[in-house]
Design a protein around this motif. Sequence first.
Motif, PDB file in Angstrom:
ATOM      1  N   GLN A 207      42.813  24.737  14.142  1.00 55.66           N
ATOM      2  CA  GLN A 207      42.178  23.552  14.699  1.00 55.66           C
ATOM      3  C   GLN A 207      40.713  23.805  15.013  1.00 55.66           C
ATOM      4  O   GLN A 207      39.900  22.895  14.959  1.00 55.66           O
ATOM      5  CB  GLN A 207      42.873  23.118  15.990  1.00 55.66           C
ATOM      6  N   GLY A 208      40.383  25.032  15.362  1.00 55.39           N
ATOM      7  CA  GLY A 208      39.015  25.314  15.776  1.00 55.39           C
ATOM      8  C   GLY A 208      38.791  24.796  17.187  1.00 55.39           C
ATOM      9  O   GLY A 208      39.723  24.457  17.915  1.00 55.39           O
ATOM     10  N   TRP A 209      37.528  24.709  17.580  1.00 54.40           N
ATOM     11  CA  TRP A 209      37.200  24.246  18.919  1.00 54.40           C
ATOM     12  C   TRP A 209      37.246  22.729  18.973  1.00 54.40           C
ATOM     13  O   TRP A 209      36.669  22.042  18.137  1.00 54.40           O
ATOM     14  CB  TRP A 209      35.805  24.727  19.294  1.00 54.40           C
ATOM     15  N   THR A 210      37.910  22.242  19.971  1.00 54.42           N
ATOM     16  CA  THR A 210      37.924  20.815  20.218  1.00 54.42           C
ATOM     17  C   THR A 210      36.859  20.502  21.273  1.00 54.42           C
ATOM     18  O   THR A 210      36.284  21.408  21.886  1.00 54.42           O
ATOM     19  CB  THR A 210      39.300  20.345  20.725  1.00 54.42           C
ATOM     20  N   GLU A 211      36.621  19.240  21.487  1.00 57.60           N
ATOM     21  CA  GLU A 211      35.661  18.843  22.520  1.00 57.60           C
ATOM     22  C   GLU A 211      36.125  19.329  23.891  1.00 57.60           C
ATOM     23  O   GLU A 211      35.328  19.773  24.707  1.00 57.60           O
ATOM     24  CB  GLU A 211      35.505  17.312  22.508  1.00 57.60           C
ATOM     25  N   GLN A 212      37.434  19.268  24.121  1.00 62.15           N
ATOM     26  CA  GLN A 212      37.998  19.725  25.393  1.00 62.15           C
ATOM     27  C   GLN A 212      37.773  21.224  25.580  1.00 62.15           C
ATOM     28  O   GLN A 212      37.444  21.676  26.669  1.00 62.15           O
ATOM     29  CB  GLN A 212      39.511  19.396  25.453  1.00 62.15           C
ATOM     30  N   ASP A 213      37.946  22.023  24.516  1.00 64.73           N
ATOM     31  CA  ASP A 213      37.687  23.470  24.586  1.00 64.73           C
ATOM     32  C   ASP A 213      36.232  23.734  24.953  1.00 64.73           C
ATOM     33  O   ASP A 213      35.919  24.613  25.739  1.00 64.73           O
ATOM     34  CB  ASP A 213      38.029  24.159  23.261  1.00 64.73           C
TER      35      ASP A 213
ATOM     36  N   ARG B  23      46.611  26.832  16.467  1.00 64.25           N
ATOM     37  CA  ARG B  23      45.476  26.726  17.372  1.00 64.25           C
ATOM     38  C   ARG B  23      44.198  27.234  16.716  1.00 64.25           C
ATOM     39  O   ARG B  23      43.134  26.642  16.856  1.00 64.25           O
ATOM     40  CB  ARG B  23      45.746  27.511  18.657  1.00 64.25           C
TER      41      ARG B  23
ATOM     42  N   LYS C 216      34.139  21.761  26.577  1.00 63.63           N
ATOM     43  CA  LYS C 216      33.871  21.379  27.968  1.00 63.63           C
ATOM     44  C   LYS C 216      34.434  22.409  28.956  1.00 63.63           C
ATOM     45  O   LYS C 216      33.819  22.707  29.962  1.00 63.63           O
ATOM     46  CB  LYS C 216      34.469  20.002  28.260  1.00 63.63           C
TER      47      LYS C 216
END
Length: 129
Positions: A117-123, A114, A125
């Motif tokens: 991966q870093g921040w995703t777009e979902q994170d 996790r 939002k």
Amino acid sequence: MELKTIVLIALLALVAWLGWSVHRRSTGQQPIYGGAPAAIFNFLSGLCFVAILPAVCASVLVLHPDMLEVAGVTLSPIIVILVGLAILSLLFSILFALFERRPLERARQETALRDAQGWTEQDAKSSGL
């Protein structure tokens, strides 16, 4: 009731409370991933460890046990109890480690994935920022 019986009951209650307190604090600082067996061994290990000092105090101050002769050696029962509690604490700690090892490794790997991966777009939002 006899004084020794009252002291033993109080000792058991104190040790159970101390053991539960140590277990709660331990699991509050580091979650247990190994399930119920790991949690039980963690509790028992802490219980045996914290029982040592109250057992000494109760024995010295109130119980005054008679000496035991084991295999030709005269021993104080409190020494036998203390060594037994220490050995049980070590045994339960080893059993806890055996049950906790693989689930803990899995949890660390998932956390590392996790984090990688870093921040995703979902994170982004769902963060509310």
